[in-house]
Write a protein that holds these residues in place. Structure first.
Motif, short mmCIF file in Angstrom:
data_model
loop_
_atom_site.label_atom_id
_atom_site.label_comp_id
_atom_site.label_asym_id
_atom_site.label_seq_id
_atom_site.Cartn_x
_atom_site.Cartn_y
_atom_site.Cartn_z
N GLU A 174 18.10 20.96 31.96
CA GLU A 174 18.30 21.63 33.49
C GLU A 174 18.83 23.00 33.30
N VAL A 214 20.64 25.79 35.72
CA VAL A 214 21.09 26.11 37.22
C VAL A 214 21.45 27.83 37.04
N TYR A 260 17.95 25.33 40.77
CA TYR A 260 17.97 24.43 39.62
C TYR A 260 16.31 24.20 39.14
N SER A 307 16.95 16.15 39.06
CA SER A 307 18.14 16.23 39.48
C SER A 307 18.49 15.81 40.88
N ALA A 360 24.17 20.71 39.17
CA ALA A 360 22.92 19.70 39.37
C ALA A 360 23.19 18.71 38.34
#
Lengths: 110, 112
Positions: free
Chosen positions: A2, A4, A25, A30, A92
């Motif tokens: 991930e 962000v 994100y 998520s 997230a």
């Protein structure tokens, strides 16, 4: 993994104005999006959160909106007060893993 | 009700030394986490424990090990400290993986 991104990195407003902080994100898996406030030298504290099955959530002067299609969510603070001055972080989360943005330093001028 | 307690609050180490950061929570939470926070940055997840008996790597696990000793306690160990590990370390806990996290006051660690 991930990623962000949080904008802006700094935000200065006059007392009583509104403040908006945005996060994007990358991982569509998520499904939980908390916001934390951290005062200088203190621990982060949760101020509001939203789950992926909800588009908007409000708690008094604070609201969060989520656009799953565009993969972004925003924090809205209305009627800002000097005590709102702090660093705000979005995150997230999926399967126990939380990825945080780099933070927004909000200054509310009296 | 103390919440999440971290010890020590401050520590200075020399390169190559080892140490263990302690974390305990009294909220009967199932999930626990270790983060590091570098100046001007957000929190980065080092390791987490979704429930007692399980641990998983986060975003930056290299150079660290963890132990979920029991439901209350989750420790973080630096086996051979490096200057790049100078940071503020936060422990957190939550009822479950997708619930609000409660943070401790942090440990300020400097490695010379």
């Amino acid at each position: 993994g991930e990623n962000v991104e949080q904008h802006p990195s700094t935000l200065s407003v006059q007392e009583g104005d509104s403040a908006v902080i945005k996060c994007t994100y990358s991982d569509s898996a998520s499904n939980y999006f908390p916001w934390y406030k951290q005062e200088l030298g203190k621990r982060p504290q949760l101020i509001i959160d939203i789950r992926s099955n909800v588009g908007e959530k409000k708690d008094q002067r604070i609201a969060v909106t989520l656009n799953k299609t565009a993969k972004h969510f925003s924090l809205h603070i209305t009627e800002t007060q000097p005590e709102d001055s702090a660093v705000y972080f979005c995150a997230a989360c999926y399967a126990g893993k939380s990825t945080f943005g780099d933070g927004t330093t909000l200054t509310v001028k009296p | 009700n103390a919440g999440v307690t971290q010890t020590p609050k401050f520590q200075v180490l020399k390169t190559g030394q080892s140490m263990t950061l302690q974390c305990a929570q009294d909220m009967n939470h199932n999930s626990m986490y270790w983060y590091r926070q570098d100046p001007g940055m957000g929190l980065r997840l080092i390791y987490y424990s979704a429930s007692e008996g399980t641990t998983d790597k986060g975003e930056v696990p290299n150079g660290y090990n963890v132990s979920r000793l029991n439901k209350r306690e989750f420790s973080l160990r630096l086996e051979s400290a490096a200057p790049s590990q100078t940071s503020v370390y936060f422990c957190a806990s939550s009822e479950a993986p997708h619930q609000p996290q409660h943070f401790g006051d942090g440990t300020r660690l400097s490695i010379l």
